[in-house]
Structure formats: structure tokens, C-alpha cells
Design a protein around this motif. Sequence first.
Motif, mmCIF file in Angstrom:
data_model
loop_
_atom_site.group_PDB
_atom_site.id
_atom_site.type_symbol
_atom_site.label_atom_id
_atom_site.label_comp_id
_atom_site.label_asym_id
_atom_site.label_seq_id
_atom_site.Cartn_x
_atom_site.Cartn_y
_atom_site.Cartn_z
ATOM 1 N N TYR A 104 -3.542 82.037 50.911
ATOM 2 C CA TYR A 104 -2.552 81.509 49.878
ATOM 3 C C TYR A 104 -1.465 81.129 50.483
ATOM 4 O O TYR A 104 -0.493 81.843 50.882
ATOM 5 C CB TYR A 104 -2.424 82.499 48.277
ATOM 6 C CG TYR A 104 -1.836 82.183 47.602
ATOM 7 C CD1 TYR A 104 -1.794 81.708 46.885
ATOM 8 C CD2 TYR A 104 -0.868 82.410 47.389
ATOM 9 C CE1 TYR A 104 -1.510 80.330 45.701
ATOM 10 C CE2 TYR A 104 0.013 81.713 46.396
ATOM 11 C CZ TYR A 104 -0.483 80.958 45.570
ATOM 12 O OH TYR A 104 0.293 80.914 44.869
ATOM 13 N N ASN A 151 -4.578 74.859 46.525
ATOM 14 C CA ASN A 151 -5.997 75.014 46.315
ATOM 15 C C ASN A 151 -7.111 75.059 47.857
ATOM 16 O O ASN A 151 -7.885 74.844 47.310
ATOM 17 C CB ASN A 151 -5.917 73.913 45.679
ATOM 18 C CG ASN A 151 -5.733 73.215 44.253
ATOM 19 O OD1 ASN A 151 -5.641 74.807 43.357
ATOM 20 N ND2 ASN A 151 -5.985 72.475 43.612
ATOM 21 N N SER A 175 -6.630 78.094 48.934
ATOM 22 C CA SER A 175 -6.634 79.553 49.105
ATOM 23 C C SER A 175 -8.314 79.674 48.747
ATOM 24 O O SER A 175 -9.379 78.793 48.873
ATOM 25 C CB SER A 175 -6.505 79.897 47.621
ATOM 26 O OG SER A 175 -5.135 79.864 47.519
ATOM 27 N N GLN A 176 -8.708 80.837 49.493
ATOM 28 C CA GLN A 176 -10.122 81.266 50.532
ATOM 29 C C GLN A 176 -10.145 82.599 49.641
ATOM 30 O O GLN A 176 -9.109 83.565 49.895
ATOM 31 C CB GLN A 176 -10.671 81.432 51.571
ATOM 32 C CG GLN A 176 -10.820 79.786 51.848
ATOM 33 C CD GLN A 176 -11.982 79.791 52.824
ATOM 34 O OE1 GLN A 176 -10.809 80.037 53.968
ATOM 35 N NE2 GLN A 176 -12.003 78.315 53.405
ATOM 36 N N SER A 230 -15.688 82.865 47.788
ATOM 37 C CA SER A 230 -15.166 81.765 46.923
ATOM 38 C C SER A 230 -15.450 80.393 47.854
ATOM 39 O O SER A 230 -15.151 80.599 48.904
ATOM 40 C CB SER A 230 -13.662 82.214 46.779
ATOM 41 O OG SER A 230 -13.212 81.686 47.840
ATOM 42 N N VAL A 269 -11.023 76.490 44.341
ATOM 43 C CA VAL A 269 -9.803 77.797 44.599
ATOM 44 C C VAL A 269 -8.962 76.108 43.394
ATOM 45 O O VAL A 269 -8.960 75.179 44.376
ATOM 46 C CB VAL A 269 -8.645 78.204 45.347
ATOM 47 C CG1 VAL A 269 -7.955 78.427 44.301
ATOM 48 C CG2 VAL A 269 -9.885 79.401 45.766
ATOM 49 N N VAL A 308 -11.560 80.011 39.832
ATOM 50 C CA VAL A 308 -11.964 80.223 41.248
ATOM 51 C C VAL A 308 -13.639 79.908 41.674
ATOM 52 O O VAL A 308 -14.661 80.822 40.005
ATOM 53 C CB VAL A 308 -11.916 81.369 41.967
ATOM 54 C CG1 VAL A 308 -12.350 81.885 43.216
ATOM 55 C CG2 VAL A 308 -10.575 81.842 42.629
#
Length: 192
Positions: A62, A68, A70-71, A110, A113, A123
Motif C-alpha cells: 500500500y 489503486n 495495492s495488493q 486481490s 483495488v 477490493v
Amino acid sequence: MKKLLLSTAVSGAMLLSASAVNAADYVIDTQGAHAFVNFKIKHLGYSWLHGRFNTFDGTFSYDAKTPNASQITVNIDTTSLDSNHAERDKHLRGKDFLNVSKYPTATFKSTSVKFDDDDSGEVTGEFTLHGVTKTITFEIDKVGEGKDPWGGHRVGFEGETSLKLADYGIDYNLGPASTHVDIGLSIEGIRQ
């Protein structure tokens, strides 16, 4: 024109790679009991049965500047199901429901996001439960971010989604009010 398109594509790829490099990696703080995977399901339509999974782990990346990108990955030990009633837990872990001897782990990874401007978003990812993998989406909210008293950096999120039990091959008849289970995830991550 081809040179312009190629230049734009290369620039875009460089920006995407820079965003991924800037994202910090976090470990979900399960050791300090600052993270929870909870569930609730209606009991006969008259009340809610609440429970949780006591053992799980996960990581996420993050960066507040590029949220966006992020995982998140979460692994849940389904044998750790706890509804505060030993006999019921034994039944829920058995073949009528989670069949934990055959499927001891549930996982989420994910695939995208999407944050809004107000630190909320959604998510989407692949969730595997009871040997079945489905794409799910859940709403998330950023709870907060900053330094901790021990010199580290933390960020927290929470989210919830509703799953249809039959979608995961769990077809034990609990009545028409209990076809879905709500899953809540509350996580605090420690930056690595």
C-alpha cells in the motif's frame, strides 16, 4: 504516429512500475491481535450467529499516493473457526459445512483495488473456500495510518462482503433466512 504510441506505452509502463516500487509492503499484525476475520449468519431469521477464525495471516502492499496499485493476500486456517460453542464449532468444521479435514485453508488474493478520494473503495479478488474459487468484491475503508510507539509504521483497513453458501458447495439447509454469510475483515499492517 507509431513512435508517439510506443513512447506513450513505454512511459505508462514506467509509471506503473514506479508505482509498484513505491508501494510499501506490510505484514498483517495477527501476533498482536490487531486483525480479525469475523463472520455472521442469521439464525432462523430471528438473530445473528457471530464467529471468527482465530488463525490467519497475510500481507499487503500500500502507498497512499498510489492506493489503486495495492495488493493483498490472506490465508485463513478454517480449522480455527470459533463461534463460542464447542459442539456447534465441531458441526461447522465437519462435512455439512467447511469440511476442514479436506479443506483446511481458505485464501483470498486481490486482482484489483479501487479507492475513492475519501479513503474508501473496493477490493476484487479470488476467494477460495471449501475447494471452490470465486471472484468476490467487497467494500473497504481505510481506518488510519501513521507511526507506532515502537518506531514502526502501521496502516489499517476494514471491509465486509456477503457470500452465498451454495456458491461454495455448502448446501446444508439452514432455512431461507440463512443462505448467505457475512464475512468481515479488519486488518492492521506493520510496514516491513
